[in-house]
Each structure stands twice: as C-alpha cells, then as structure tokens.
Design a protein around this motif. Structure first.
Motif, short mmCIF file in Angstrom:
data_model
loop_
_atom_site.label_atom_id
_atom_site.label_comp_id
_atom_site.label_asym_id
_atom_site.label_seq_id
_atom_site.Cartn_x
_atom_site.Cartn_y
_atom_site.Cartn_z
N ARG A 146 31.95 34.96 16.67
CA ARG A 146 32.54 36.28 16.92
C ARG A 146 31.50 37.39 16.74
O ARG A 146 31.44 38.34 17.54
N ARG A 212 41.39 37.68 21.02
CA ARG A 212 40.81 36.46 20.46
C ARG A 212 39.57 36.05 21.26
O ARG A 212 38.65 35.45 20.74
N GLU A 214 37.54 38.13 22.48
CA GLU A 214 36.60 39.24 22.35
C GLU A 214 36.42 39.96 23.69
O GLU A 214 35.32 40.34 24.07
#
Length: 363
Positions: A146, A212, A214
């Motif tokens: 992430r 989720r 991104e």
C-alpha cells in the motif's frame, strides 16, 4: 439507459476462500497479493498429518510392548489403553494410571517415545508459530504494498476484455506488480493472482472497494465490466475518487458511449461495434483485417505506439520522420498525417506511429 443496481455477480457477497488473505481494515472485502509460499491452511493440514503419524508410531510402539506396561485399573493394557497412553504421553499430561515397568518398556520410552513426544510438541508449536508468522508477514507485505503503490493501473473486470487489456499494457513494459485487478468473482481474482497481479474481490461500484485498490493514487483505470450500466456506475465512482487518472472504459452498445464520457471516461471503446467493423473489414479485405488485428496486438509484427517528438524531429515535416506517422497529438487536438497544420513538428507534439514490434517477455 436503464440503470439497475449492478452486475448479478456483484450483488452477491463474495464467499470466503481458505487461501484468501484478509484485509483487517475491512472484513467484507480483501486485497490479495500474488502468493510467495504455501498457504496457512495447507501448512496446518500438513502439520496435522505429521502429528497423526507421530501418534500412530507411538501407539504401535506401546502396543507392541504392551506386556511391559501396567494399568492400575485392570492390570492389562489393550489397544485402547495403548492409544490412551500415547495421547496423554505425547501431550505431556501424564496421569500415571498406565506406567511402563519392564526394562524393555522403559528403554523404548527413553529411546523412542520421548523423542516422538518432543517431535510432537515441535510440530504443534511450530504450526502455531508458522501460521502466526505467515499472517504477520502477509500483513507486512500488504502494508508495504500500500505504501509503495503509486501511478499504477487498476483493471475493473477480469473477463476476456480485462485480461486482453492487461496483457497488452504489460507487453509494452508495465510490470505486473503495478496492476491491481478488481472483480466480484473470487475465481477471476485467483486467475489474476496467478498472472502476478494484485487482486481485490468486491463490487467496484462501491467506493470502499476501489479504495482497497488504491484507486485514488492510480495513473490509469481500465473498466471492462460485463454490463454497460455497471461500467457507468464504476466510472462515476472512480472519477469521484481520482480526478486526474486516465479512465478507459468498454461498452457493448454504442448508444451508451456518450453517457460513459459524461460520467468521466476519457476514452470509450465500443466492443461490439469494434468487433463488427473488424469483421466487415476482414470480409472486404482479409489482408487489411489481418493488419488491423496485428496492430492492436502488442509485442508481435507491427505495433501502433504513441511517443514524444525527439529533438532531431522538431521543425521537420511529418513525412521526414523515421517512423510511419499516423497522427500528431498537439495539445488536445489530434491531427492526421496529411493535415497541413501537422507540419512542421513542435517539441510539445506527440506522434502516433506504426513501428516494428520489439518482442518482450510477458510478465
């Protein structure tokens, strides 16, 4: 265009998969990264089988020398007593109601049963530690993924259109680690993970699912859903989350293309009519159809690419470039190669050219 909720598959909550890696921030949807090792469930099953083999071996040893053991209840040790003794011994419970009294039984306990007991404990403790370590490592991978993910490509829908789109952009050099696939089908996500892409199981019309993936940090978003109404909703949601991304969407019906553009799509591809045009062209000229199919298949034969004007080409005519120029992109205007305004070339122009493909290994 009529807008029902979304895809039938998307209306169903995705079922849990034993091999799935859960995102603790949201238990309903999860991010799955390409696997690097055997899944925790398979590890547990393998360890349980090993523990069962240790148990069977211990029972066999005790039962084979049952005459050297004494049961305080009835004096004799049968098969059930051997299983009971093995269980309490391996678990280090040791009630003391069945004890070895002969020299051979005590020797076998020292040389065989005790090492098996240690092995049994190692298997149990090792299984717990390994599963916990695997979960910690997977969470660490997810956190690192992430934080490092920037300017990536989000692909919504991993059917025939989505897979072909990903293969095309990866053939031009995009790393598979920079691709995130969103699809409501766990099987589709499993397929994407098998190709080395990260996957999110969920309904892409929901903003939390796209977050989720991104999507707010993505450079480009490819929308290849099965239904046009779903494509419109996904486009609206994606554009709301990311104002700068290049959104390319596919629709089945040409009449829905303007609606997708109004929803925020930069480019809209009409899959049904495009395939129909290619079929018609192939009927009129099979060779021309073959050339067109070659052009849209990156990595082999001829490729159509977009590139900036190099310094040596500035001020020259379109026809004086080394490559075969089809169009010139000047600002927001797309000029044909024969347009008088296309020449001379400017340093800020971009060229749409046809070049010989440079095969690259598919990631």
């Amino acid at each position: 265009m009529k807008l029902p909720a979304h895809d039938a598959a998307a209306r169903q909550d995705p079922p849990e998969s034993p091999a799935a890696h859960h995102d603790p921030q949201n238990s309903g949807y999860r991010v799955q990264l390409p696997r690097q090792s055997v899944g925790p469930l398979r590890q547990v099953i393998r360890r349980l089988l090993m523990a069962l083999l240790v148990m069977v071996a211990t029972v066999f040893i005790v039962y084979a020398d049952r005459g050297g053991y004494h049961d305080n209840a009835d004096g004799d040790v049968d098969f059930l007593d051997a299983v009971y003794y093995s269980t309490v011994t391996l678990s280090t419970t040791g009630y003391g109601d069945i004890v070895p009294y002969s020299d051979s039984a005590r020797l076998s306990n020292v040389l065989l049963v005790t090492p098996l007991r240690v092995l049994f404990l190692i298997i149990l403790v090792g299984t717990t530690l390994e599963v916990l370590t695997e979960r910690t490592r997977e969470q660490w991978r997810l956190t690192r993924w992430r934080s490092a993910l920037r300017d990536h490509t989000v692909v919504v829908g991993f059917g025939t259109k989505g897979r072909s789109a990903v293969q095309t952009i990866c053939a031009t050099g995009l790393a598979s680690e920079r691709v995130v696939v969103v699809d409501p089908s766990p099987k589709a996500i499993e397929s994407a993970i098998g190709h080395g892409y990260a996957g999110v199981v969920g309904d892409a019309t929901r903003s939390d699912v796209l977050l989720r993936a991104e999507v707010e940090k993505a450079r480009q978003i490819i929308i290849a859903t099965q239904r046009d109404d779903t494509a419109v909703l996904v486009t609206l949601t994606a554009r709301q989350l990311n104002r700068a991304a290049n959104i390319v969407a596919a629709v089945r019906e040409e009449e829905n293309a303007p609606l997708l553009r109004q929803s925020g799509a930069d480019s809209v591809i009409t899959s049904a009519s495009a395939a129909g045009r290619l079929l018609g062209l192939s009927v009129l000229s099979p060779s021309a159809g073959t050339v067109m199919e070659d052009l849209i298949q990156q990595g082999s034969g001829l490729d159509i690419v977009e590139r900036p004007v190099v310094k040596a080409e500035v001020g020259k005519s379109v026809r004086d470039t080394d490559d075969l120029v089809v169009s010139v992109l000047r600002g927001h205007r797309l000029l044909g190669y024969d347009d008088p305004e296309a020449s001379p070339l400017k340093s800020t122009d971009r060229l749409i050219t046809i070049v010989r493909a440079r095969p690259t290994a598919f990631r």
